[in-house]
Design an enzyme around this catalytic site. Structure first.
Site, PDB file in Angstrom:
ATOM      1  N   HIS A 141     -12.556   2.909  -0.024  1.00  0.00           N
ATOM      2  CA  HIS A 141     -12.707   2.140   1.192  1.00  0.00           C
ATOM      3  C   HIS A 141     -13.434   0.758   0.585  1.00  0.00           C
ATOM      4  CE1 HIS A 141     -12.389   5.487   4.320  1.00  0.00           C
ATOM      5  NE2 HIS A 141     -11.203   4.963   4.293  1.00  0.00           N
ATOM      6  N   ARG A 187      -9.948   8.424  20.090  1.00  0.00           N
ATOM      7  CA  ARG A 187      -9.741   8.155  21.647  1.00  0.00           C
ATOM      8  C   ARG A 187      -9.426   9.578  22.474  1.00  0.00           C
ATOM      9  NH1 ARG A 187      -5.451   3.164  20.877  1.00  0.00           N
ATOM     10  NH2 ARG A 187      -5.286   4.769  18.771  1.00  0.00           N
ATOM     11  N   GLU A 227     -14.708  -0.379  15.306  1.00  0.00           N
ATOM     12  CA  GLU A 227     -14.540  -1.607  15.698  1.00  0.00           C
ATOM     13  C   GLU A 227     -14.055  -1.920  17.134  1.00  0.00           C
ATOM     14  OE1 GLU A 227     -12.025  -2.399  12.442  1.00  0.00           O
ATOM     15  OE2 GLU A 227      -9.975  -2.743  13.812  1.00  0.00           O
ATOM     16  N   ASN A 228     -13.419  -0.631  17.686  1.00  0.00           N
ATOM     17  CA  ASN A 228     -12.758  -0.530  18.954  1.00  0.00           C
ATOM     18  C   ASN A 228     -13.814  -0.121  19.934  1.00  0.00           C
ATOM     19  OD1 ASN A 228     -10.215  -2.111  18.791  1.00  0.00           O
ATOM     20  ND2 ASN A 228      -9.846  -0.379  17.386  1.00  0.00           N
ATOM     21  N   GLU A 235      -8.084  -5.085   5.273  1.00  0.00           N
ATOM     22  CA  GLU A 235      -7.857  -4.738   3.961  1.00  0.00           C
ATOM     23  C   GLU A 235      -6.980  -5.626   3.456  1.00  0.00           C
ATOM     24  OE1 GLU A 235      -8.568  -0.570   5.422  1.00  0.00           O
ATOM     25  OE2 GLU A 235      -9.301  -0.179   3.301  1.00  0.00           O
ATOM     26  N   ARG A 253      -2.348  -1.984  -3.487  1.00  0.00           N
ATOM     27  CA  ARG A 253      -3.689  -1.335  -3.284  1.00  0.00           C
ATOM     28  C   ARG A 253      -3.687  -0.081  -4.380  1.00  0.00           C
ATOM     29  NH1 ARG A 253      -4.762   3.016   1.205  1.00  0.00           N
ATOM     30  NH2 ARG A 253      -7.271   3.587   0.597  1.00  0.00           N
ATOM     31  N   ARG A 273     -11.226  15.806   7.700  1.00  0.00           N
ATOM     32  CA  ARG A 273     -11.853  16.079   6.311  1.00  0.00           C
ATOM     33  C   ARG A 273     -13.244  16.352   6.942  1.00  0.00           C
ATOM     34  NH1 ARG A 273     -10.591  10.852   3.761  1.00  0.00           N
ATOM     35  NH2 ARG A 273      -8.462  10.937   3.040  1.00  0.00           N
ATOM     36  N   ASN A 284       0.848  -1.378   0.082  1.00  0.00           N
ATOM     37  CA  ASN A 284      -0.052   0.074   0.072  1.00  0.00           C
ATOM     38  C   ASN A 284       0.986   1.225  -0.091  1.00  0.00           C
ATOM     39  OD1 ASN A 284      -1.601   1.958   0.509  1.00  0.00           O
ATOM     40  ND2 ASN A 284      -2.778   1.220   2.236  1.00  0.00           N
TER      41      ASN A 284
END
Ligand code: ADP
Length: 398
Positions: A180, A286, A335-336, A385, A91, A241, A7
């Site tokens: 994505h 976080r 996910e976290n 990915e 990628r 963004r 990537n």
């Protein structure tokens, strides 16, 4: 067969070596500050010690040479020679309308990717440099291009057209592409597997919430809409963004602050999103969650606006598909963080969602986070990915 997944960014390069047969990660790492002073290689063989080496890398060819040296190194390498690398999966950010699936890299394909450069001037040229470097260093090794945009190519015209003069589409292909895609595809397939249902029978919404964030609607196995557009700037609020804004704000900033278009694009890409909303406090979710929990005003505001936007898109995509069976949360934040899943789902009572608090509290674990009575399923699914790219590559070369 071992697949090297690359990537390539403009000054960085992430890599993973994956055994495609058992899907185990053999080694991973990254090169940072390529072509800039202080370049370094981080190399982490699975089960071995992570090494960081500060070493000059003038260009991407040099960086890939160092990666290949690390992988074959006698001391802590993971393969004896480059012959043990069966293929390379690259990628590629933008495949335009030319690529609706992954493809073997040939000279014609390289030319076609180059033709998409105008659509992703920052990303595609860097991806092409990676291909070129591998061609030089691993001649004869098959290479595959896996596009961020390909999964979204099934969108219908009503989802991808912008209401601007049609000539911009006809002449320059200005339309929604979405990004994505590898993640949206991987996560939606995993959701069907975890639910024990046929992928083609489901209506799925995937919320990819990371530093970059996007959401997609997948109906009967096909992507029917996604929030990122011609570029990754559109849609959800992200780390830095802006996501969706009134385009007239651009003129307003130009008039009030005398900024030119490039400067304003920098504001929208690098100074906006949750960083901008929190008045410069942080682009890192976080930090924002920690401050939210302490009741700090800027972070409370930021998280409320962020979650509201995600929920609004879930509503829109439920309408687009005339229903939804499963909503998936993925990427660093999705996910976290039980916190963000709870905050978004609080808006979705009309879908009969009942969160299973214990399941939701698990971090970075794949699973259904709603109770058996919940009318709509919600899942947390760590994205992968690189594994998806390795699978696509293996499928084409084996
Ligand atoms: P990208 O690949 O777009 O750079 P990631 O998918 O790695 O982004 O997501 C990065 C974001 O995920 C960061 O803002 C980080 O704070 C957030 N994140 C990671 N772990 C957690 C966590 N446990 N709780 C909240 N946010 C988290």
């Amino acid at each position: 067969m071992n697949i090297l997944v690359i990537n390539c960014g403009s000054s960085s390069l992430k890599f993973q070596l994956i055994d495609a047969t058992d899907e185990k990660l053999i080694a991973k790492g990254l090169c940072e500050r390529i072509g800039i002073e202080g370049s370094q290689l981080v190399y982490a063989p699975t089960g071995g010690e992570k090494v960081t080496a500060v070493t000059p890398m003038g260009d991407h060819t040099e960086a890939i040479r160092l990666v290949l040296e690390a992988l074959t190194n006698e001391k802590n390498g993971v393969v004896k020679s480059l012959k043990e690398i069966g293929a390379v999966g690259h990628r590629i950010v933008h495949g335009g309308e030319k690529f609706a699936s992954s493809t073997m890299i040939t000279d014609e394909v390289i030319k076609a990717i180059e033709e998409c450069n105008t659509l992703a001037p920052l990303h595609n040229p860097a991806n092409l440099i990676g291909i070129d470097a591998c061609k030089k260093l691993m001649p004869g090794t098959p290479m595959v291009a896996v596009f961020d945009t390909a999964f979204h190519q099934t969108m219908p015209e009503e989802a991808y057209m912008y209401a601007i003069p049609y000539k911009y589409y006809r002449e320059y292909k200005v339309r929604r592409y979405g990004f994505h895609g590898t993640s949206h595809s991987y996560v939606s397939h995993r959701a069907a597997q975890l639910l024990g249902r046929n992928y083609e029978d489901l209506k799925i919404i995937v919320c990819h919430l990371g530093n970059g964030a996007s959401i997609s609607a997948i109906k009967n196995g096909k992507c029917v809409d996604t929030s990122m557009g011609l570029t990754p700037l559109e849609g959800l609020i992200m780390g830095t963004r802006s996501g969706d804004i009134d385009p007239a704000i651009i003129k307003f900033i130009a008039d009030t602050e005398g900024k030119n278009i490039d400067e304003i694009m920098d504001v929208l890409n690098k100074e906006s999103g949750v960083l901008g909303l929190s008045d410069g406090f942080s682009s890192d979710f976080r930090d924002l969650v920690d401050a939210y929990e302490k009741g700090e005003e800027a972070s409370v505001r930021t998280m409320k606006v962020f979650a509201y936007h995600v929920a609004k898109y879930v509503g829109a995509y439920t309408a687009a598909m005339n229903g939804v069976d499963a909503i998936c949360f993925t990427a660093g934040f999705g996910e976290n963080s039980a916190f963000i899943r709870t905050l978004v789902c609080a808006y979705l009572g009309y879908l009969g969602i009942e969160i299973d608090e214990e399941a939701n509290a698990k971090r970075g674990v794949e699973g259904i986070i709603t109770t058996a009575d919940s009318r709509t399923n919600v899942l947390a699914i760590p994205t992968n990915e690189e594994l998806a790219i390795a699978r696509e590559t293996f499928a084409l070369v084996k």
